[in-house]
Design an enzyme around this catalytic site. Structure first.
Site, mmCIF file in Angstrom:
data_model
loop_
_atom_site.group_PDB
_atom_site.id
_atom_site.type_symbol
_atom_site.label_atom_id
_atom_site.label_comp_id
_atom_site.label_asym_id
_atom_site.label_seq_id
_atom_site.Cartn_x
_atom_site.Cartn_y
_atom_site.Cartn_z
ATOM 1 N N GLY A 1 1.877 -23.411 -10.683
ATOM 2 C CA GLY A 1 2.648 -24.041 -11.496
ATOM 3 C C GLY A 1 2.284 -23.741 -12.929
ATOM 4 N N THR B 1 8.543 -18.105 -6.560
ATOM 5 C CA THR B 1 9.596 -18.553 -7.639
ATOM 6 C C THR B 1 8.868 -18.307 -9.106
ATOM 7 O OG1 THR B 1 8.548 -20.740 -7.343
ATOM 8 C CG2 THR B 1 10.469 -20.335 -6.229
ATOM 9 N N SER B 2 7.758 -17.746 -9.014
ATOM 10 C CA SER B 2 6.728 -17.639 -10.450
ATOM 11 C C SER B 2 7.131 -16.045 -10.868
ATOM 12 C CB SER B 2 5.485 -18.055 -10.444
ATOM 13 O OG SER B 2 4.777 -17.122 -9.717
ATOM 14 N N ASP C 1 8.107 -32.661 -0.882
ATOM 15 C CA ASP C 1 6.776 -32.418 -0.896
ATOM 16 C C ASP C 1 6.057 -33.046 -0.279
ATOM 17 O OD1 ASP C 1 6.123 -30.288 -2.804
ATOM 18 O OD2 ASP C 1 6.369 -31.659 -4.598
#
Lengths: 516, 516
Positions: free
Chosen positions: A190, A220-221, A278
Site C-alpha cells: 500500500g 494493482t500498484s 478483507d
C-alpha cells in the site's frame, strides 16, 4: 428373500459418457475454467445440466472440471461443445475433437466449506482438501467466493489460520536449506516507492546471513519489488538458480511467481479483491505461507500505518501483529513485527526504474539519496540482525550502518545482480513533465493511492521507465512555483493522460495548508 | 489558514468517462451481465480495471453494472469493448456504438453482506437494499454467491427470514384483492406427478372461495404445475387477466413467471443450486414471498417426506414447518402445514400431458383415475376449507368430496380454462414403449429422482406429450411380465435414450423384494 442392489454398476452406467464435438469459440474467461454447451443439447436436457453446473470434460486421458455456460445464441449447434481459452489450453483440444462430458460428483471439500458456513471449526485435513482442490482448479468462481466468504471477517480461529497457512504451503513448491538462519522480510503493501528489500538484502547478505528473498510483481500498484529489481537484473529464477545464487552470495531477490510458492494464494486473492472482502486470516496465510515455503526461519514484518495505506489504524495493526506472531510461531518462524509511518510514499521515485535509481543512490551513499528510504532500510536490517543473532539493537544498528556506508552493501548488491544474470543500469523515460506548486503553504496530506494512480497512468509498471518522481514530503513548506513532482512517460499520450488525471484530482493527491 | 477540499468536483472528475467502441462477440453468459475488454485497453490499465471488477457501462441514458472479463485472445482490439448477450440486449447496443465505462462505486448493500459474514444480524432496511440491488442485477455471480453463503445453513434468525421475505415481496409485482379470504396452496417439490393444484383449485373455487393460484414451470423436474396446466389452456396471464379470470370464476391457475412475483427468487435459486447450498431461510422466503405477493390470506403447505423427496426426514419437516408457520404469521397469512408421503410419485403420469390426463380423470371421476392423487387433493382442499371457514374437518371433507364427485369441480375447471383462453385436450405421444417386470416380487423402493430422469430423457417437459406412465406402487405384488410403466416420446431417439438410461439404472429406479 433378497434386496437387489447394483450400486457400483449403476454408478458407472450413470456416468456413461456423452461425446460432443469441440468447436473453439476463443472465449477468454480469465482463470476460470468454463465449458459452453447449447441449450438444445440432449446431454444438457438428459443429464439435467444447467448453467453453473460443474461438468467433467474429458479427452483421452486428460480431464478437467469446468463450470457450464449454456448458450442460446446459435454459436453452438446440437452436439457441439466449446471451452474457455484457459480450459482449451489445459486440454490441448483441437476443433473437431470428440469430448466426453459427465456430471461431476460433489467435491468432498465443498462439504467443508458448507460446514464452515454452518459455523463449524475446520480441522487441518479439511483445509488441506479445500486448498488442494483450489490449486487443482476444481473451484469455480462461485465456489471460491463461497470459501472466501466463509473465511472472511473474523470467522477463522487462530488454529484455522494456522491450518490454512500450512495447507497453502504444502500445495506449492518449497525451498529447503541446510540448518541455520534463513532471514526474510515482508512489508504489508500500500505504500508507493517502499523499496527497502533491495537495500536490506545486500546488507544482510554481506553479513553472511542467508536471505533468499522472493518478491512479487505489481497487481494493482505501479511497481512491485520484482518489477523494480527486474530493471537491474534477471528476476525470473528457477528454484535451482535461486539455490546457486544464494549459495554464492548468501542472498537473492527473485520473482516469487516464477517458483510457484503458495499458488493457491493468487486464485483466492483475485476473488477477495473482487468481493472487496478483507479476510485477516487469508492475508496472514498469504504472507506467511510464502515465507515458510521459501524456508525462512527469521522474518521481520513491517506494517505501515496510514489513512491511505493498507492498514489504517494502530488498533488494526496491533490485532494483525498479534496474529502474525502466533501463526509464525506455529510455523517455527521467529518473527519481529514493526510499525512504520504509512502516511506518504517512501523515497522519491514511484515506478520501477525511478525506484531502482533511489535504491542505487542509497546503496552508493549519494548525497541526494532519499533519507527516508535509507533510514527505513537500516531499521529493518537492524531488526533482522537483532532477531537473527539475538544481538543488542544499538550494536546491530552500528554494523548494519557500517555495511551500508562502507559501500560493502552496494558491492554485494552488484554481485547478487551479476549472479542472477548480470547488472544493467535502469533506463530513463523519453518524456517528462514537472508539476509546480500553484500555492505557497505547507504539505498537509499526500494520498498514496491517487499518487500511485498518476504513476500507473504514465505507464508503470508495464513501461519500467514510467512513473512519478515525487519531491515533497508531509509538513514541508512549499513556495509557489516550486517543483512538486515530475511525471515520466515513454509516450506523449501517457504523459498527457497522467497529467490530466492529476489536474482533475490535484486537491485529492496533495492537500496543503495555506500559510497565513 | 484553511484546508483545501474539493471532494464533489474530484468525485465527478474521477468518474470522467472513457469511450470505447462496441463489438458484439455474441457470448451468452446466462443471466450474469458481463463486459469484455482487452487487457491492452488503456482504460483497464489506467483505471486499474481487473477481471471481475464491477464496471458501469453507459450508452446515452441507459447504463448497467457488469462484471469485467479481461480478454487476451485478440478477440477485441485496443479501444473496443463487448458485452454478454444479456447485457447487450439490456442496453440495446449496436456494433460501432460508443460506450462509456467507469468504475462502479462499492454497492452499499455489499457492506450489509459483509456485515452478515462478520456475524451481525441484519435489519429490515439492509435486506431491502440487498434484494433491491439483486433485482436491479447489480450483483455479479460472486456477490450472489457471497450473499447466499452468508445466509446459508441456520445463519438467519427468524426475524431475518421475515425481513428477507418482505424484501422479496416488495421487490416484485403484487396482486391486491378486496378484503376477504384469498386461499392458496403450496407443495414443497421433489415428487413427480404431484398435480393436486388443478383439482384443489376448482373444488375451492366452486365453493366461492377466491383462489388466484400462480404456479411455476419445471426447472429440473419433468413438469411443473404451469407446464401441465399449459397443455390444457393458456397460463401466460398478465396481472390484469388474472384479476378478470378470478373475478369471473373465483380461481385461476396461471404461470407465476409471467407476472414476476418475487423476481429476486430466480436469481438467488440459480446460485444456490450451483453451490448445492440449501438455505432454509431462503427456501421459506422463496415460498412465502410468492404467496404474499399473490395476496393470499389463507394457505395450506404440503411437505412430502421421503428419502428421495426434497425433505428427507420428519425432523427436518418439523423444523421447516415451525419456521414456515412463524413467517407466515409475520406476513398475516393463516397457514396450515401438512405432512404427506413422499416415498413415491403421485398419480400415474409423469410429464405435462400424462399428468393432465390424470387430473382430468380424477375430475371426471373415471373408475381408473389414480386414487392417490384424488385422495391427496381432497385432503388438501379439506384443510383449506377448514382453514378458510374455520369449519370442522369432517364437515369440510364432506362438502369437498361432494364438489368433486358431483362433477361441479370438473365444470369449474373447464370454466377456468375457458376464462384463461379456452380448454384443449392434452395430446398423446407418437411413440411408446412398455417396460415389463423381469421378476416376480414386491415393490420395495421407488426412486423419485431417477424416475423423473427417465421422463426427462423422453423429452418432458419441452415435449409436453413425453414422459412416463407409471403403473406400480410401493408394496404392490408384481408378476413377471406385468407392465411396470410405459415411456412416451415423440421421437424414436428420445424413446431409446430414455429406455437405455432405465436399463442402465433399472435396479436404482425400482427396487423389489423377490418373493420366497
Amino acid at each position: 428373500m433378497q434386496i437387489q442392489h447394483h450400486y457400483r454398476e449403476t454408478g458407472l452406467n450413470e456416468r456413461h459418457q456423452h461425446l460432443l464435438t469441440f468447436k473453439n469459440l476463443h472465449i477468454d474467461t480469465n482463470q476460470e475454467l468454463v465449458v459452453f454447451m447449447p441449450a438444445s443439447c440432449h446431454v444438457c436436457k438428459s443429464e439435467g445440466f444447467q448453467a453453473l453446473t460443474r461438468v467433467t470434460v474429458s479427452l483421452n486421458d486428460k480431464s478437467i472440471i469446468a463450470a457450464l455456460n449454456v448458450t442460446n445464441d446459435g454459436l453452438l449447434a446440437e452436439g457441439e461443445i466449446s471451452l474457455s481459452e484457459s480450459a482449451a489450453k489445459k486440454m490441448a483440444v483441437q476443433d473437431g475433437d470428440l469430448l466426453s462430458v459427465s456430471h461431476t460428483g460433489p467435491l468432498r471439500s465443498i462439504a467443508h466449506v458448507r460446514a464452515k458456513l454452518y459455523g463449524s471449526v475446520l480441522d487441518q485435513q479439511a483445509y488441506h482438501e479445500i486448498i488442494r482442490d483450489i490449486v487443482d482448479e476444481k473451484y469455480s468462481n462461485i465456489f471460491l467466493s463461497s470459501f472466501v466468504s466463509a473465511c472472511s471477517g473474523n470467522n477463522m480461529s487462530i488454529e484455522e489460520i494456522c491450518y490454512l497457512t500450512s495447507a497453502m504451503i504444502h500445495a506449492g513448491n518449497r525451498l529447503y536449506w541446510e540448518k541455520g538462519v534463513i532471514a526474510d522480510k515482508h512489508c504489508i503493501g500500500g505504500l508507493p516507492g517502499n523499496r527497502t528489500t533491495m537495500i536490506v538484502v545486500p546488507i544482510i547478505a554481506s553479513l553472511s546471513i542467508m536471505i533468499p528473498k522472493t518478491s512479487s510483481k505489481a497487481i494493482t500498484s505501479p511497481a512491485g519489488t520484482a518489477d523494480t529489481m527486474g530493471v537491474m537484473t534477471n528476476v525470473n529464477l528457477s528454484i535451482e538458480e535461486i539455490r546457486k545464487v544464494v549459495e554464492k552470495e548468501n542472498g537473492c531477490i527473485a520473482w516469487g511467481g516464477a517458483v510457484k510458492l503458495s499458488p493457491a494464494d493468487d486464485l483466492i486473492i483475485r476473488v477477495e479483491k473482487a468481493l472487496d472482502i478483507d479476510s485477516e486470516g487469508q492475508m496472514i496465510a498469504s504472507i506467511l505461507s510464502k515465507k515458510a515455503a521459501a524456508g525462512s526461519t527469521h522474518c521481520v514484518i513491517d506494517i505501515p500505518i496510514g489513512s491511505t495505506a493498507k492498514v489504517r489504524s494502530m488498533d488494526n495493526a496491533v490485532q494483525l501483529a498479534l496474529k502474525l506472531k502466533e501463526v509464525s510461531e506455529f510455523l517455527h518462524i521467529k518473527s519481529q513485527i514493526i510499525f512504520s509511518d504509512g502516511s506518504q510514499p517512501v523515497g522519491y521515485g514511484i515506478g520501477p526504474a525511478l525506484e531502482a535509481r533511489d535504491v542505487l543512490d542509497v546503496l552508493q551513499n549519494k548525497p541526494d539519496a532519499p533519507k527516508d528510504l535509507s533510514e527505513k532500510s537500516i531499521r529493518i536490517a537492524t531488526e533482522l540482525v537483532h532477531l537473527a543473532w539475538d544481538m543488542p539493537k544499538d550494536a546491530a544498528q552500528e554494523i548494519v550502518t557500517t555495511k551500508l556506508k562502507s559501500g560493502e552493501a552496494f558491492k554485494k548488491f552488484i554481485a547478487i545482480c551479476e549472479a542472477q544474470g548480470g547488472f544493467k543500469e535502469p533506463g530513463k523515460a523519453r518524456y517528462t513533465k514537472t508539476i509546480e506548486a500553484d500555492f505557497t503553504g505547507t504539505i498537509h496530506e499526500i494520498n498514496n493511492r491517487k499518487t500511485a494512480q498518476v504513476a500507473k497512468l504514465a505507464g508503470a509498471p508495464d513501461t519500467p521507465e514510467a512513473g512519478v518522481d515525487f519531491r515533497i514530503q508531509l509538513k514541508e513548506k512549499v513556495e509557489s512555483g516550486q517543483p512538486l513532482f515530475t511525471i515520466h512517460a515513454n509516450s506523449p499520450g501517457e504523459l498527457e493522460y497522467a497529467y490530466e488525471y492529476y489536474k482533475n484530482n490535484s486537491q485529492d493527491v496533495i492537500k496543503y495548508l495555506i500559510n497565513e
